[in-house]
Design a protein around this motif. Structure first.
Motif, PDB file in Angstrom:
ATOM      1  N   ARG A   1      10.789  -1.850 -11.976  1.00 47.78           N
ATOM      2  CA  ARG A   1      10.044  -3.097 -12.129  1.00 47.78           C
ATOM      3  C   ARG A   1       9.813  -3.688 -10.741  1.00 47.78           C
ATOM      4  N   PHE A   2       8.853  -4.593 -10.638  1.00 54.05           N
ATOM      5  CA  PHE A   2       8.554  -5.197  -9.345  1.00 54.05           C
ATOM      6  C   PHE A   2       9.479  -6.389  -9.109  1.00 54.05           C
ATOM      7  N   ALA A   3      10.128  -6.395  -7.956  1.00 50.61           N
ATOM      8  CA  ALA A   3      11.186  -7.369  -7.693  1.00 50.61           C
ATOM      9  C   ALA A   3      10.697  -8.813  -7.608  1.00 50.61           C
ATOM     10  N   ALA A   4       9.438  -9.022  -7.250  1.00 47.56           N
ATOM     11  CA  ALA A   4       8.934 -10.390  -7.064  1.00 47.56           C
ATOM     12  C   ALA A   4       8.058 -10.867  -8.215  1.00 47.56           C
ATOM     13  N   LEU A   5       7.885 -10.028  -9.236  1.00 42.17           N
ATOM     14  CA  LEU A   5       7.001 -10.377 -10.342  1.00 42.17           C
ATOM     15  C   LEU A   5       7.756 -10.353 -11.669  1.00 42.17           C
TER      16      LEU A   5
ATOM     17  N   ASP B   1       6.901  -0.250   2.098  1.00 41.91           N
ATOM     18  CA  ASP B   1       7.657   0.215   0.935  1.00 41.91           C
ATOM     19  C   ASP B   1       8.360  -0.951   0.240  1.00 41.91           C
ATOM     20  N   PHE B   2       8.876  -1.870   1.050  1.00 41.20           N
ATOM     21  CA  PHE B   2       9.538  -3.073   0.537  1.00 41.20           C
ATOM     22  C   PHE B   2       8.549  -3.945  -0.224  1.00 41.20           C
ATOM     23  N   LEU B   3       7.377  -4.169   0.363  1.00 42.44           N
ATOM     24  CA  LEU B   3       6.349  -4.972  -0.304  1.00 42.44           C
ATOM     25  C   LEU B   3       5.914  -4.331  -1.620  1.00 42.44           C
ATOM     26  N   GLN B   4       5.779  -3.006  -1.611  1.00 35.40           N
ATOM     27  CA  GLN B   4       5.336  -2.316  -2.812  1.00 35.40           C
ATOM     28  C   GLN B   4       6.352  -2.464  -3.938  1.00 35.40           C
ATOM     29  N   ALA B   5       7.630  -2.370  -3.604  1.00 34.29           N
ATOM     30  CA  ALA B   5       8.677  -2.523  -4.615  1.00 34.29           C
ATOM     31  C   ALA B   5       8.761  -3.957  -5.122  1.00 34.29           C
ATOM     32  N   GLN B   6       8.291  -4.906  -4.328  1.00 32.82           N
ATOM     33  CA  GLN B   6       8.234  -6.290  -4.787  1.00 32.82           C
ATOM     34  C   GLN B   6       7.017  -6.550  -5.679  1.00 32.82           C
ATOM     35  N   GLY B   7       6.029  -5.654  -5.600  1.00 35.41           N
ATOM     36  CA  GLY B   7       4.781  -5.883  -6.320  1.00 35.41           C
ATOM     37  C   GLY B   7       3.793  -6.692  -5.518  1.00 35.41           C
TER      38      GLY B   7
END
Length: 244
Positions: A13-17, A66-72
């Motif tokens: 899942r996206f960490a920021a969404l 990569d960090f931004l992508q995992a955050q969504g």
């Protein structure tokens, strides 16, 4: 004998969404959205993967995208779950029929930038034991380099080259100012700008961060600090250095 499954890091899942796709008041830690899963090991399909290369991963690079992508929060959101990772270094274990030995041989040490794959996708798949990737995104690693030293090549040097040459068309005698010069992209920008014949002024947030940009070849290293007064002084120092 190849195993039917392999280990891969996957984002579930996206960490920021939230589930509704809207930003969360407080993003989750990245570690909470990642798991090491067992997934099918990729193979080279004789019909669909004729231009692909199968790589046994030895090192993978992790960077801010990569960090931004995992955050969504990256410009491209892959379908969940997905395997992150845009940079991988390893050995070629198989290849498609359209990949000639003149370019890539089985057993070669190679670097792959998955963001360069014609299929797009924003760069995925490097955080796995094996990866099948288009040969267009695969490059040989010289024998004199340790494979770990090129694991972050794409996120740093490709970004720097795009800014300097594709956008800025930097050449001999040009003046280049690099902010954040002690970071990965910053250091790569200093090195590439010097290789292009430019004069480089490196900016850093603290004086103690100036050593690495100097070693990378910066002509001047100036500190912009973290407040209005130091920023104002930095601008004056840059103007003076540009006239030298």
């Amino acid at each position: 004998m190849k195993r039917a499954t392999m280990r891969a890091v996957r984002c579930h899942r996206f960490a920021a969404l939230g589930k509704d796709g809207k930003p969360l008041p407080t993003p989750s830690p990245i570690r909470d959205v990642l798991r090491i899963d067992h997934v099918p090991t990729p193979t080279i399909d004789s019909t669909h993967d004729r231009n692909n290369v199968l790589i046994s991963a030895h090192y993978a690079g992790i960077q801010y995208p990569d960090f931004l992508q995992a955050q969504g929060l990256y410009q491209i959101k892959p379908p969940l779950p997905y395997t992150p990772g845009m940079d991988v270094v390893g050995l070629v274990v198989d290849k498609g029929s359209d990949v000639s030995d003149d370019r890539i041989r089985i057993g070669d040490r190679v670097y792959a930038n998955t963001a360069l794959c014609p299929s797009g996708g924003g760069g995925l798949g490097a955080l796995a034991e094996m990866i099948s990737v288009s040969s267009d995104a695969v490059f040989p690693v010289p024998d004199e380099l340790h494979m770990s030293s090129v694991a972050n090549l794409g996120r740093n040097y490709c970004a720097a080259y795009h800014s300097l040459k594709v956008i800025g068309n930097v050449g001999p005698g040009d003046l280049v100012l690099v902010d954040g010069a002690s970071g990965g992209v910053g250091m790569a920008s200093v090195e590439l700008a010097k290789a292009m014949g430019a004069k480089v002024i490196a900016g850093v947030s603290r004086v103690d961060k100036g050593t690495l940009p100097s070693m990378a070849g910066a002509d001047r290293v100036l500190c912009y600090g973290r407040d209005r007064e130091t920023h104002k002084q930095f601008k004056e120092d840059v103007k003076a250095a540009a006239k030298e």
